[in-house]
Design an enzyme around this catalytic site. Structure first.
Site, PDB file in Angstrom:
ATOM      1  N   GLU A 181     -17.529 -15.433 -53.393  1.00 44.64           N
ATOM      2  CA  GLU A 181     -18.955 -15.111 -53.433  1.00 44.64           C
ATOM      3  C   GLU A 181     -19.501 -15.460 -54.811  1.00 44.64           C
ATOM      4  OE1 GLU A 181     -22.117 -11.398 -53.096  1.00 44.64           O
ATOM      5  OE2 GLU A 181     -20.015 -11.058 -52.577  1.00 44.64           O
ATOM      6  N   CYS A 217     -17.711  -7.395 -47.782  1.00 42.39           N
ATOM      7  CA  CYS A 217     -17.534  -8.789 -47.369  1.00 42.39           C
ATOM      8  C   CYS A 217     -16.515  -8.964 -46.243  1.00 42.39           C
ATOM      9  CB  CYS A 217     -17.162  -9.639 -48.573  1.00 42.39           C
ATOM     10  SG  CYS A 217     -18.478  -9.719 -49.803  1.00 42.39           S
ATOM     11  N   GLN A 254     -13.362   1.947 -30.107  1.00 45.31           N
ATOM     12  CA  GLN A 254     -13.940   1.547 -28.814  1.00 45.31           C
ATOM     13  C   GLN A 254     -13.216   0.350 -28.207  1.00 45.31           C
ATOM     14  OE1 GLN A 254     -18.374   1.656 -28.610  1.00 45.31           O
ATOM     15  NE2 GLN A 254     -18.260   2.264 -30.772  1.00 45.31           N
ATOM     16  N   LYS A 274     -19.696 -19.051 -50.940  1.00 45.45           N
ATOM     17  CA  LYS A 274     -20.724 -18.419 -50.113  1.00 45.45           C
ATOM     18  C   LYS A 274     -21.697 -17.636 -50.997  1.00 45.45           C
ATOM     19  CE  LYS A 274     -17.702 -14.432 -49.056  1.00 45.45           C
ATOM     20  NZ  LYS A 274     -18.494 -13.303 -49.560  1.00 45.45           N
ATOM     21  N   ASP A 312     -12.745 -13.465 -51.132  1.00 45.24           N
ATOM     22  CA  ASP A 312     -13.269 -13.058 -52.450  1.00 45.24           C
ATOM     23  C   ASP A 312     -12.249 -12.410 -53.382  1.00 45.24           C
ATOM     24  OD1 ASP A 312     -15.512 -13.922 -51.149  1.00 45.24           O
ATOM     25  OD2 ASP A 312     -16.597 -12.033 -51.262  1.00 45.24           O
ATOM     26  N   VAL A 318     -11.324  -8.601 -50.298  1.00 42.56           N
ATOM     27  CA  VAL A 318     -12.158  -7.506 -50.796  1.00 42.56           C
ATOM     28  C   VAL A 318     -13.645  -7.850 -50.604  1.00 42.56           C
ATOM     29  CG1 VAL A 318     -10.461  -6.774 -52.516  1.00 42.56           C
ATOM     30  CG2 VAL A 318     -12.163  -8.480 -53.159  1.00 42.56           C
ATOM     31  N   THR A 319     -14.456  -6.799 -50.550  1.00 44.36           N
ATOM     32  CA  THR A 319     -14.038  -5.419 -50.336  1.00 44.36           C
ATOM     33  C   THR A 319     -14.092  -5.138 -48.840  1.00 44.36           C
ATOM     34  OG1 THR A 319     -16.299  -4.645 -50.724  1.00 44.36           O
ATOM     35  CG2 THR A 319     -14.788  -4.576 -52.599  1.00 44.36           C
ATOM     36  N   LYS A 328     -22.595 -11.965 -48.390  1.00 39.80           N
ATOM     37  CA  LYS A 328     -21.428 -11.135 -48.101  1.00 39.80           C
ATOM     38  C   LYS A 328     -20.574 -11.717 -46.978  1.00 39.80           C
ATOM     39  CE  LYS A 328     -23.927  -7.110 -49.799  1.00 39.80           C
ATOM     40  NZ  LYS A 328     -25.039  -7.932 -50.348  1.00 39.80           N
TER      41      LYS A 328
END
Length: 220
Positions: free
Chosen positions: A75, A162, A202, A129, A27, A157-158, A132
């Site tokens: 987007e 997205c 994690q 698309k 995007d 971005v961002t 997002k």
């Protein structure tokens, strides 16, 4: 010549095969990076997002030199707005309205397209698309599988919307992702930093993160 690489990253080194890796640029459109676009219409300072254009351009140029698969996403929505959910329109009420770069977030308009510095070249995938995530209601997964892609270098971005959504979608589909920290941006620096931590925490629950300079160094 070996095309196996190891990049210093968080939470540990990211290993990838160049022939099975794609650069996904999310995007980088005028609507999110230029004055008068969707991002600014929502009250954001677009200088916080367009600052990454030079770093994304360096990564894109290197990907082209290495004959990597390059995918650009945009987007946006159909001109009749039939693919805009009412809930999205309610929180982004300018979608479809006339702005200085044409109708906001509408496919085919000047603002919907990718900024001049990062324009796709022949052979690169341009993926439109409606949401997002880059996998939602698109043929991205099919393209990647047909090209035998297993790992993604992700820019754009961002970071917290997205980019992060796409990495989470990719993770659920079995792809290994490296978020290029300096090639991603959010309108708020804290959202950007928090997203980096969410991806690599994690033991890399969603993927890896590293500055693009680490990748460029090993690809020299």
């Amino acid at each position: 010549m070996s095309k196996q690489y190891s990049v210093e990253a968080k939470p540990y080194n990211f290993e990838f095969d160049l022939d099975k890796t794609a650069l996904v640029i999310i995007d980088m459109q005028r609507d999110f990076l230029s004055p008068g676009g969707f991002g600014e219409q929502l009250g954001n300072d677009v200088s916080t997002t367009n600052v990454i254009i030079p770093d994304v351009k360096k990564m894109l140029e290197t990907a082209r030199e290495k004959d990597m698969l390059v995918i650009h996403t945009r987007e946006g929505h159909r001109p009749d707005l039939s693919d805009v959910p009412p809930s999205k329109q309610a929180r982004g009420g300018n979608i479809g309205k006339q702005g200085p770069m044409g109708r906001i977030l509408v496919r085919g308009e000047y603002g919907h397209d990718i900024v001049d510095e990062l324009q796709p070249v022949e052979g690169e995938v341009v993926l439109d698309k409606p949401g997002k995530g880059a996998f939602y209601q698109t043929d991205l997964d099919l393209i990647l599988k047909n090209k035998n892609i297993e790992t993604l270098l992700v820019a754009g971005v961002t970071t917290h919307v997205c980019v992060q959504t796409t990495i989470r979608e990719a993770n659920d589909r079995g792809y290994e992702c490296l978020m290029l920290e300096d090639c991603c941006a959010a309108f708020d620096a804290k959202d950007h930093e928090d997203s980096i931590r969410m991806i690599n925490q994690q033991g890399g629950i969603f993927g890896w993160t590293a500055p693009s300079t680490n990748v460029l160094e090993v690809l020299k």
